[in-house]
Design a protein around this motif. Structure first.
Motif, PDB file in Angstrom:
ATOM      1  N   ALA A  19       9.598   4.923   7.945  1.00 54.89           N
ATOM      2  CA  ALA A  19       8.915   5.854   7.039  1.00 54.89           C
ATOM      3  C   ALA A  19       8.880   5.307   5.613  1.00 54.89           C
ATOM      4  O   ALA A  19       7.847   5.376   4.936  1.00 54.89           O
ATOM      5  CB  ALA A  19       9.590   7.226   7.080  1.00 54.89           C
ATOM      6  N   LEU A  20       9.996   4.767   5.154  1.00 51.76           N
ATOM      7  CA  LEU A  20      10.037   4.192   3.810  1.00 51.76           C
ATOM      8  C   LEU A  20       9.099   3.003   3.682  1.00 51.76           C
ATOM      9  O   LEU A  20       8.427   2.834   2.652  1.00 51.76           O
ATOM     10  CB  LEU A  20      11.475   3.787   3.453  1.00 51.76           C
ATOM     11  CG  LEU A  20      12.448   4.943   3.238  1.00 51.76           C
ATOM     12  CD1 LEU A  20      13.871   4.408   3.051  1.00 51.76           C
ATOM     13  CD2 LEU A  20      12.029   5.789   2.054  1.00 51.76           C
ATOM     14  N   ASN A  21       9.018   2.186   4.729  1.00 49.04           N
ATOM     15  CA  ASN A  21       8.115   1.048   4.722  1.00 49.04           C
ATOM     16  C   ASN A  21       6.660   1.526   4.644  1.00 49.04           C
ATOM     17  O   ASN A  21       5.858   0.985   3.883  1.00 49.04           O
ATOM     18  CB  ASN A  21       8.335   0.189   5.971  1.00 49.04           C
ATOM     19  CG  ASN A  21       7.516  -1.084   5.933  1.00 49.04           C
ATOM     20  OD1 ASN A  21       7.427  -1.727   4.902  1.00 49.04           O
ATOM     21  ND2 ASN A  21       6.918  -1.425   7.059  1.00 49.04           N
ATOM     22  N   THR A  22       6.340   2.556   5.410  1.00 55.13           N
ATOM     23  CA  THR A  22       4.987   3.109   5.393  1.00 55.13           C
ATOM     24  C   THR A  22       4.652   3.676   4.026  1.00 55.13           C
ATOM     25  O   THR A  22       3.548   3.470   3.509  1.00 55.13           O
ATOM     26  CB  THR A  22       4.844   4.203   6.470  1.00 55.13           C
ATOM     27  OG1 THR A  22       5.103   3.628   7.748  1.00 55.13           O
ATOM     28  CG2 THR A  22       3.455   4.806   6.470  1.00 55.13           C
ATOM     29  N   ILE A  23       5.599   4.368   3.414  1.00 54.87           N
ATOM     30  CA  ILE A  23       5.387   4.926   2.072  1.00 54.87           C
ATOM     31  C   ILE A  23       5.124   3.806   1.074  1.00 54.87           C
ATOM     32  O   ILE A  23       4.229   3.912   0.227  1.00 54.87           O
ATOM     33  CB  ILE A  23       6.593   5.791   1.645  1.00 54.87           C
ATOM     34  CG1 ILE A  23       6.614   7.078   2.464  1.00 54.87           C
ATOM     35  CG2 ILE A  23       6.543   6.108   0.154  1.00 54.87           C
ATOM     36  CD1 ILE A  23       7.889   7.890   2.316  1.00 54.87           C
ATOM     37  N   ASP A  24       5.888   2.733   1.143  1.00 57.31           N
ATOM     38  CA  ASP A  24       5.673   1.594   0.241  1.00 57.31           C
ATOM     39  C   ASP A  24       4.288   0.982   0.439  1.00 57.31           C
ATOM     40  O   ASP A  24       3.594   0.653  -0.532  1.00 57.31           O
ATOM     41  CB  ASP A  24       6.744   0.522   0.445  1.00 57.31           C
ATOM     42  CG  ASP A  24       8.091   0.927  -0.121  1.00 57.31           C
ATOM     43  OD1 ASP A  24       8.136   1.850  -0.974  1.00 57.31           O
ATOM     44  OD2 ASP A  24       9.103   0.322   0.287  1.00 57.31           O
ATOM     45  N   GLU A  25       3.865   0.839   1.691  1.00 57.99           N
ATOM     46  CA  GLU A  25       2.540   0.276   1.972  1.00 57.99           C
ATOM     47  C   GLU A  25       1.440   1.188   1.438  1.00 57.99           C
ATOM     48  O   GLU A  25       0.462   0.721   0.838  1.00 57.99           O
ATOM     49  CB  GLU A  25       2.360   0.057   3.468  1.00 57.99           C
ATOM     50  CG  GLU A  25       3.193  -1.085   4.025  1.00 57.99           C
ATOM     51  CD  GLU A  25       3.110  -1.197   5.546  1.00 57.99           C
ATOM     52  OE1 GLU A  25       2.455  -0.344   6.189  1.00 57.99           O
ATOM     53  OE2 GLU A  25       3.717  -2.132   6.093  1.00 57.99           O
ATOM     54  N   LEU A  26       1.590   2.495   1.663  1.00 51.80           N
ATOM     55  CA  LEU A  26       0.595   3.445   1.174  1.00 51.80           C
ATOM     56  C   LEU A  26       0.553   3.466  -0.346  1.00 51.80           C
ATOM     57  O   LEU A  26      -0.524   3.572  -0.948  1.00 51.80           O
ATOM     58  CB  LEU A  26       0.885   4.845   1.720  1.00 51.80           C
ATOM     59  CG  LEU A  26       0.644   5.044   3.209  1.00 51.80           C
ATOM     60  CD1 LEU A  26       1.146   6.420   3.650  1.00 51.80           C
ATOM     61  CD2 LEU A  26      -0.829   4.881   3.554  1.00 51.80           C
ATOM     62  N   ASN A  27       1.712   3.361  -0.980  1.00 53.41           N
ATOM     63  CA  ASN A  27       1.767   3.326  -2.435  1.00 53.41           C
ATOM     64  C   ASN A  27       1.000   2.114  -2.970  1.00 53.41           C
ATOM     65  O   ASN A  27       0.263   2.221  -3.953  1.00 53.41           O
ATOM     66  CB  ASN A  27       3.219   3.291  -2.905  1.00 53.41           C
ATOM     67  CG  ASN A  27       3.328   3.417  -4.402  1.00 53.41           C
ATOM     68  OD1 ASN A  27       2.704   4.295  -4.996  1.00 53.41           O
ATOM     69  ND2 ASN A  27       4.116   2.548  -5.016  1.00 53.41           N
ATOM     70  N   THR A  28       1.159   0.981  -2.320  1.00 51.75           N
ATOM     71  CA  THR A  28       0.437  -0.225  -2.729  1.00 51.75           C
ATOM     72  C   THR A  28      -1.070  -0.025  -2.589  1.00 51.75           C
ATOM     73  O   THR A  28      -1.839  -0.392  -3.481  1.00 51.75           O
ATOM     74  CB  THR A  28       0.891  -1.428  -1.886  1.00 51.75           C
ATOM     75  OG1 THR A  28       2.296  -1.621  -2.079  1.00 51.75           O
ATOM     76  CG2 THR A  28       0.158  -2.693  -2.277  1.00 51.75           C
ATOM     77  N   VAL A  29      -1.487   0.575  -1.481  1.00 50.67           N
ATOM     78  CA  VAL A  29      -2.915   0.814  -1.256  1.00 50.67           C
ATOM     79  C   VAL A  29      -3.465   1.755  -2.326  1.00 50.67           C
ATOM     80  O   VAL A  29      -4.526   1.500  -2.911  1.00 50.67           O
ATOM     81  CB  VAL A  29      -3.159   1.394   0.161  1.00 50.67           C
ATOM     82  CG1 VAL A  29      -4.578   1.909   0.310  1.00 50.67           C
ATOM     83  CG2 VAL A  29      -2.859   0.341   1.218  1.00 50.67           C
ATOM     84  N   ASP A  32      -3.743  -0.052  -5.686  1.00 51.61           N
ATOM     85  CA  ASP A  32      -4.891  -0.968  -5.696  1.00 51.61           C
ATOM     86  C   ASP A  32      -6.206  -0.203  -5.800  1.00 51.61           C
ATOM     87  O   ASP A  32      -7.123  -0.624  -6.518  1.00 51.61           O
ATOM     88  CB  ASP A  32      -4.893  -1.842  -4.443  1.00 51.61           C
ATOM     89  CG  ASP A  32      -3.764  -2.859  -4.436  1.00 51.61           C
ATOM     90  OD1 ASP A  32      -3.175  -3.119  -5.514  1.00 51.61           O
ATOM     91  OD2 ASP A  32      -3.456  -3.393  -3.348  1.00 51.61           O
ATOM     92  N   GLN A  33      -6.311   0.921  -5.099  1.00 55.30           N
ATOM     93  CA  GLN A  33      -7.531   1.715  -5.173  1.00 55.30           C
ATOM     94  C   GLN A  33      -7.711   2.309  -6.565  1.00 55.30           C
ATOM     95  O   GLN A  33      -8.837   2.404  -7.061  1.00 55.30           O
ATOM     96  CB  GLN A  33      -7.517   2.828  -4.122  1.00 55.30           C
ATOM     97  CG  GLN A  33      -7.730   2.308  -2.717  1.00 55.30           C
ATOM     98  CD  GLN A  33      -7.670   3.407  -1.671  1.00 55.30           C
ATOM     99  OE1 GLN A  33      -7.150   4.493  -1.914  1.00 55.30           O
ATOM    100  NE2 GLN A  33      -8.199   3.113  -0.494  1.00 55.30           N
ATOM    101  N   GLY A  34      -6.629   2.693  -7.206  1.00 54.15           N
ATOM    102  CA  GLY A  34      -6.710   3.203  -8.574  1.00 54.15           C
ATOM    103  C   GLY A  34      -7.235   2.147  -9.526  1.00 54.15           C
ATOM    104  O   GLY A  34      -8.078   2.436 -10.381  1.00 54.15           O
ATOM    105  N   ARG A  35      -6.752   0.918  -9.376  1.00 48.60           N
ATOM    106  CA  ARG A  35      -7.251  -0.183 -10.216  1.00 48.60           C
ATOM    107  C   ARG A  35      -8.727  -0.423  -9.950  1.00 48.60           C
ATOM    108  O   ARG A  35      -9.510  -0.658 -10.880  1.00 48.60           O
ATOM    109  CB  ARG A  35      -6.455  -1.455  -9.963  1.00 48.60           C
ATOM    110  CG  ARG A  35      -5.090  -1.436 -10.587  1.00 48.60           C
ATOM    111  CD  ARG A  35      -4.383  -2.766 -10.571  1.00 48.60           C
ATOM    112  NE  ARG A  35      -5.008  -3.774  -9.745  1.00 48.60           N
ATOM    113  CZ  ARG A  35      -4.378  -4.735  -9.110  1.00 48.60           C
ATOM    114  NH1 ARG A  35      -3.079  -4.823  -9.196  1.00 48.60           N
ATOM    115  NH2 ARG A  35      -5.020  -5.623  -8.393  1.00 48.60           N
ATOM    116  N   GLN A  36      -9.122  -0.387  -8.680  1.00 48.39           N
ATOM    117  CA  GLN A  36     -10.525  -0.601  -8.338  1.00 48.39           C
ATOM    118  C   GLN A  36     -11.398   0.520  -8.904  1.00 48.39           C
ATOM    119  O   GLN A  36     -12.493   0.255  -9.417  1.00 48.39           O
ATOM    120  CB  GLN A  36     -10.684  -0.688  -6.825  1.00 48.39           C
ATOM    121  CG  GLN A  36     -12.089  -1.054  -6.392  1.00 48.39           C
ATOM    122  CD  GLN A  36     -12.210  -1.217  -4.885  1.00 48.39           C
ATOM    123  OE1 GLN A  36     -11.401  -0.681  -4.131  1.00 48.39           O
ATOM    124  NE2 GLN A  36     -13.219  -1.941  -4.453  1.00 48.39           N
TER     125      GLN A  36
END
Length: 70
Positions: A19-29, A32-36
């Motif tokens: 779950a923590l790994n998934t949260i980290d991956e989603l946070n990265t996505v 990145d979408q915010g920057r885009q």
């Protein structure tokens, strides 16, 4: 009985790690979408400014009209 509890705790720890790994991956996505989105907003603003400037530089007597099918 103790082995059963230990197995359950181990499973919970594994699930938590996933779950923590998934949260980290989603946070990265999301980051990145915010920057885009910021980049795209800047581009749209620049393009809008350019169109406004072009519209202001059109000859005063010339009216831009919509085609009849609008």
């Amino acid at each position: 009985m103790a082995d059963d509890k230990e197995a359950r705790i181990e499973k919970l720890e594994i699930d938590l790690a996933h779950a923590l790994n998934t949260i980290d991956e989603l946070n990265t996505v999301v980051f990145d979408q915010g920057r885009q989105l910021d980049r795209l907003n800047r581009l749209v603003t620049n393009m809008t400014d350019q169109v406004t400037e072009l519209m202001e530089n059109v000859l005063p007597g010339h009216q831009i009209e919509k085609p009849p099918h609008y």
